[in-house]
Scaffold this active site. Structure first.
Site, mmCIF file in Angstrom:
data_model
loop_
_atom_site.group_PDB
_atom_site.id
_atom_site.type_symbol
_atom_site.label_atom_id
_atom_site.label_comp_id
_atom_site.label_asym_id
_atom_site.label_seq_id
_atom_site.Cartn_x
_atom_site.Cartn_y
_atom_site.Cartn_z
ATOM 1 N N ASP A 36 0.802 -1.148 -0.052
ATOM 2 C CA ASP A 36 -0.136 -0.057 0.072
ATOM 3 C C ASP A 36 0.849 1.026 0.143
ATOM 4 O O ASP A 36 0.649 2.116 -0.544
ATOM 5 C CB ASP A 36 -0.798 0.047 1.301
ATOM 6 C CG ASP A 36 -2.023 -0.851 0.922
ATOM 7 O OD1 ASP A 36 -2.236 -1.705 0.077
ATOM 8 O OD2 ASP A 36 -3.104 -0.894 2.157
ATOM 9 N N ALA A 37 2.027 1.099 0.732
ATOM 10 C CA ALA A 37 2.778 2.391 0.772
ATOM 11 C C ALA A 37 3.230 2.716 -0.588
ATOM 12 O O ALA A 37 3.351 3.930 -0.833
ATOM 13 C CB ALA A 37 3.980 2.174 1.895
ATOM 14 N N ASP A 40 0.473 4.338 -2.513
ATOM 15 C CA ASP A 40 0.410 5.749 -2.045
ATOM 16 C C ASP A 40 1.522 6.713 -2.426
ATOM 17 O O ASP A 40 1.315 7.865 -3.260
ATOM 18 C CB ASP A 40 0.391 5.788 -0.583
ATOM 19 C CG ASP A 40 -0.984 5.210 -0.039
ATOM 20 O OD1 ASP A 40 -1.910 4.894 -0.695
ATOM 21 O OD2 ASP A 40 -0.683 5.042 1.305
ATOM 22 N N LYS A 118 -27.444 -13.103 -7.230
ATOM 23 C CA LYS A 118 -28.231 -11.682 -7.207
ATOM 24 C C LYS A 118 -27.692 -10.931 -6.174
ATOM 25 O O LYS A 118 -27.850 -11.129 -5.019
ATOM 26 C CB LYS A 118 -29.525 -12.071 -7.066
ATOM 27 C CG LYS A 118 -30.733 -10.762 -7.321
ATOM 28 C CD LYS A 118 -31.714 -10.875 -7.418
ATOM 29 C CE LYS A 118 -32.672 -9.930 -8.112
ATOM 30 N NZ LYS A 118 -32.532 -8.662 -6.852
ATOM 31 N N GLU A 176 -24.110 -3.819 -10.693
ATOM 32 C CA GLU A 176 -24.552 -3.631 -9.437
ATOM 33 C C GLU A 176 -23.215 -2.794 -8.597
ATOM 34 O O GLU A 176 -22.273 -3.510 -8.556
ATOM 35 C CB GLU A 176 -24.976 -4.795 -8.869
ATOM 36 C CG GLU A 176 -25.865 -4.678 -7.696
ATOM 37 C CD GLU A 176 -27.085 -4.710 -8.078
ATOM 38 O OE1 GLU A 176 -27.727 -4.489 -9.380
ATOM 39 O OE2 GLU A 176 -28.312 -4.837 -7.207
ATOM 40 N N CYS A 415 -63.716 8.178 6.884
ATOM 41 C CA CYS A 415 -64.909 8.949 6.409
ATOM 42 C C CYS A 415 -66.079 8.450 7.042
ATOM 43 O O CYS A 415 -67.114 9.269 7.187
ATOM 44 C CB CYS A 415 -64.967 9.094 5.035
ATOM 45 S SG CYS A 415 -65.781 7.579 4.190
ATOM 46 N N CYS A 436 -64.417 10.079 0.509
ATOM 47 C CA CYS A 436 -63.591 9.673 1.628
ATOM 48 C C CYS A 436 -62.206 10.409 1.505
ATOM 49 O O CYS A 436 -61.498 10.073 0.432
ATOM 50 C CB CYS A 436 -63.462 8.443 1.558
ATOM 51 S SG CYS A 436 -62.178 7.663 2.875
HETATM 52 S S1 IVH Z 1 -29.963 -8.784 -14.711
HETATM 53 C C1 IVH Z 1 -33.200 -7.365 -17.627
HETATM 54 N N1 IVH Z 1 -28.199 -10.025 -13.156
HETATM 55 O O1 IVH Z 1 -31.674 -7.265 -9.902
HETATM 56 C C2 IVH Z 1 -32.573 -7.709 -16.311
HETATM 57 N N2 IVH Z 1 -29.816 -8.241 -12.304
HETATM 58 O O2 IVH Z 1 -34.633 -7.208 -10.629
HETATM 59 C C3 IVH Z 1 -31.525 -7.179 -15.922
HETATM 60 N N3 IVH Z 1 -29.418 -7.789 -10.276
HETATM 61 O O3 IVH Z 1 -32.257 -4.119 -11.127
HETATM 62 C C4 IVH Z 1 -30.880 -7.470 -14.671
HETATM 63 N N4 IVH Z 1 -27.862 -9.267 -9.573
HETATM 64 O O4 IVH Z 1 -29.954 -4.321 -9.876
HETATM 65 C C5 IVH Z 1 -29.182 -8.996 -13.269
HETATM 66 N N5 IVH Z 1 -26.802 -10.702 -11.888
HETATM 67 C C6 IVH Z 1 -27.673 -10.038 -11.924
HETATM 68 C C7 IVH Z 1 -28.349 -9.167 -10.912
HETATM 69 C C8 IVH Z 1 -29.167 -8.434 -11.172
HETATM 70 C C9 IVH Z 1 -28.693 -8.234 -8.930
HETATM 71 C C10 IVH Z 1 -30.493 -6.685 -9.356
HETATM 72 C C11 IVH Z 1 -30.436 -5.510 -10.571
HETATM 73 C C12 IVH Z 1 -31.643 -5.143 -11.469
HETATM 74 C C13 IVH Z 1 -32.874 -6.376 -10.170
HETATM 75 C C14 IVH Z 1 -33.813 -6.726 -11.436
#
Ligand code: IVH
Length: 675
Positions: A36-37, A40, A118, A176, A415, A436
């Site tokens: 790291d140093a 930097d 995901k 993401e 209401c 209402c």
């Molecule tokens: S593909 C057409 N791959 O899930 C779909 N999405 O509900 C394009 N997400 O808004 C998304 N991991 O933020 C894809 N491996 C992955 C993902 C991913 C997380 C999120 C993404 C998206 C939401 C979809």
């Protein structure tokens, strides 16, 4: 002298390359090869030279990752290819159904899938023009996001420029942004030490860090990025065959790609992957809330296409919802936009799946009875992702002697109008209609919401005041408000009053689809509103349509048709619509021409691909017009494409169209076809 500066220039370039290589090894490969140093020291040296020779500063210099000035507000960025969401599967039965639909759709027995974690973070898009990171945006509503370029540049694993010889003219990376668990813990420790608020979970911490107007704050928060796809592109090297090859290509461009990405075949292997990742979940450096299955072949993806706002070729298989035990303190009744009465449990605050939950839905009276829930009970609460928390069950052993039975009120708690429950419905409804105040408030909020009339700044606090003070009774009243009336509301400075007034004025120009959606007709969501606008083409035709006519429109069944007919049969609703038109709310009636059944849909079944910039029409414009005539707009060219519409600077789609011998149109040609 000149020779000297050339030498320094070369040195600076080498220095930058070395620093960025280190960033890549450290943040992407997780395999640093420099202390790291030393890193930097190199960065400081580069900063010093750039200070002495400002003419050498470049936008993709590692020094530019930090230190940009704060912004006043985020600008908007349009996503030319919308950023869609994924449909969810919550168990093996739903995954089986997904795989079956895919196989049937493709007429095959078994399909190859690309499988991925995901990520539980925030979707962003990164636009590289000629190899340079030009813009980065949030997902926003899928069509327009916020420009967070400066903040994204502070993320060390995001390349500022692509390290290739001949960079593509355009490549949009989607992925993401998240915060690693370890970084989240140390951030919270720092927050605590500073006496500042801790973040509830890594996702909130990432969101809070990314949406900072001051990029120097973002720079102090360690954020990570993972790529999972591409958006718009003009890149001859981008693989056209499979998603997994696209991901490998992105990795070769130094984008972080999750190690856990794999290719599998068939349903059993999908489920095995889900189990395997589930078992690793706790040990992964970042939070995930499930896995994603994507049909690997891009051709097959295209054959399957999209439904509403999600692709048919992919699904998110979510991990089981998270649950916690707490006490149910009371049950309130909430009144929704269409008068539905929903019992809501008030809970002793409890931490579930990363957030503190104080309310949970009990759905309806039958559910309360079925689950045998009483006030005072100890209950299990579940929260699945962003879904509203719900009471799952009661721990009967812990029921106190004084637990009370809940009785659904016979009258609306807001209401006082009679509440009725129709035989075929689970919910009781307030019969007060728009008299209402609760329904009125919800109706106005819906009318003003982003996907409807999009009146920015008109939130629940203002609407509550407007309705409570009887300044606004219907959406039409909004357009009669002057700045003075707005400024008379509580906590409303002149400037804000002016802004709201302007937002209301600006909302007058809208589209038929938005207007229909804004009316808040029961069972008419955004997709149905779009269908109605596209097929009928005018509001008067919608008002006049009977149930049979409405049911001729694809995806509209008897229930939706009846809701529409009932809505327009109500005189009050037609009066409000008339007032709205008189106040100057307008849209282009020809955005959607009358179509289908009996009336012509000249482009029915025709698939279009748009590439390049058209001289006068925007891409959205062209798409809307094609769709209004029954045509379909697709993102990529295949043998099934009928027309490719080409503007200036067309991408590889043009070459592909030529090689496949597909009819090519320019804007004039398209206009002629649309006529
Ligand atoms: S593909 C057409 N791959 O899930 C779909 N999405 O509900 C394009 N997400 O808004 C998304 N991991 O933020 C894809 N491996 C992955 C993902 C991913 C997380 C999120 C993404 C998206 C939401 C979809």
């Amino acid at each position: 002298m000149n020779e000297n500066i050339e030498k320094i220039k070369q040195y600076v370039q080498d220095l930058r390359a070395e620093i960025e290589l280190h960033n890549y090894r450290y943040y992407v490969l997780d395999n640093p090869t420099m202390p790291d140093a030393e890193y930097d020291r190199l960065l400081r040296e580069l900063q010093q030279i750039e200070q002495d020779y400002p003419q050498l500063i470049a936008v993709d210099s590692p020094t530019q990752r930090v230190g940009a000035a704060p912004l006043e507000a985020f600008a908007q960025i349009a996503h030319h290819i919308p950023m869609l969401s994924l449909s969810n599967a919550f168990d093996a039965v739903e995954v089986t159904a997904f795989d079956r639909r895919v196989c049937e759709g493709l007429s095959v027995d078994s399909v190859e899938y690309a499988v991925e974690p995901k990520f539980d973070g925030l979707a962003v898009s990164l636009c590289y023009e000629n190899g340079m990171l030009r813009a980065g945006a949030t997902r926003g509503d899928g069509y327009t996001g916020e420009d967070i370029t400066l903040n994204l540049k502070t993320i060390r694993s995001i390349p500022l420029s692509l390290s290739v010889k001949d960079p593509p003219p355009l490549l949009e990376i989607r992925g993401e942004v998240l915060m690693l668990k370890a970084d989240f813990l140390s951030l919270n420790q720092r927050q605590l030490a500073k006496g500042e608020k801790e973040f509830a979970n890594p996702r909130n911490a990432a969101a809070g860090s990314l949406r900072q107007l001051d990029p120097s704050i973002t720079a102090t928060r360690r954020l990570a990025f993972f790529a999972y796809g591409v958006g718009e592109n003009r890149d001859v090297n981008l693989p056209q065959d499979t998603h997994s090859h696209v991901m490998a290509y992105l990795a070769s461009l130094h984008f972080p790609v999750a190690k856990e990405c794999q290719v599998v075949k068939g349903l059993q292997e999908l489920l095995a992957y889900y189990q395997a990742i589930g078992a690793q979940r706790e040990r992964l450096p970042y939070d995930i809330d499930g896995v994603v299955y994507k049909v690997n072949s891009l051709l097959q993806q295209e054959q399957l296409g999209f439904v509403s706002r999600a692709p048919r070729f992919a699904v998110a298989h979510k991990f089981p919802a998270q649950e916690a035990v707490t006490q149910l303190l009371d049950i309130d009744v909430q009144v929704g936009r269409t008068g539905a009465l929903t019992p809501v449990a008030r809970l002793k605050p409890v931490f579930v799946g990363g957030v503190t939950v104080t309310n949970a839905t009990l759905h309806n009276a039958d559910e309360i009875e079925r689950k045998n829930v009483r006030i005072g009970d100890t209950v299990i609460v579940r929260r699945a992702g962003d879904v509203i928390p719900e009471v799952v069950s009661v721990i009967l052993e812990k029921r106190p002697a004084d637990a009370r039975v809940f009785v659904m009120p016979s009258h609306c708690p807001v209401c006082g109008a009679k509440a009725v429950r129709l035989p075929e419905e689970a919910k009781s409804r307030c019969t007060g209609g728009l008299f209402c105040p609760a329904q009125r408030k919800q109706a106005i909020l819906h009318f003003a919401s982003r996907r409807a009339m999009d009146i920015e700044g008109l939130g629940d606090k203002l609407v509550n005041q407007m309705v409570d003070q009887a300044i606004v009774r219907t959406p039409a009243d909004l357009y009669r408000l002057g700045v003075a009336a707005l400024a008379s509301l509580e906590r409303m400075a002149d400037k804000s009053a002016n802004n709201i007034w302007r937002a209301i004025e600006n909302s007058k120009q809208t589209t038929l689809a938005r207007f229909i959606y804004a009316l808040g007709i029961r069972n008419v969501g955004e997709a149905t509103a779009k269908d109605l606008a596209a097929h009928l083409g005018s509001l008067d035709r919608l008002i006049e349509a009977n149930s049979e006519r409405l049911q001729q429109i694809p995806d509209i069944g008897p229930v939706v048709a009846q809701s529409i007919v009932d809505f327009f049969a109500e005189r009050h609703n037609c009066e409000v619509i008339e007032q709205l038109r008189l106040s100057g709310v307008y849209w282009d009636e020809h955005e959607g021409k009358p179509a289908s059944i009996g009336i012509s849909v000249p482009l029915n079944g025709k698939t279009f691909v748009l590439t390049g910039t058209l001289p006068t029409m925007s891409r959205e414009d062209a798409k809307e017009k094609i769709e209004a005539l029954g045509g379909k707009v697709s993102g990529s060219v295949s043998k099934k494409t009928d027309y490719v519409v080409v503007g200036t600077d067309p991408g590889s789609k043009y070459d592909k169209a030529v090689s496949l011998g597909i009819t090519i149109l320019d804007e004039t040609g398209l206009q002629a076809l649309l006529q």
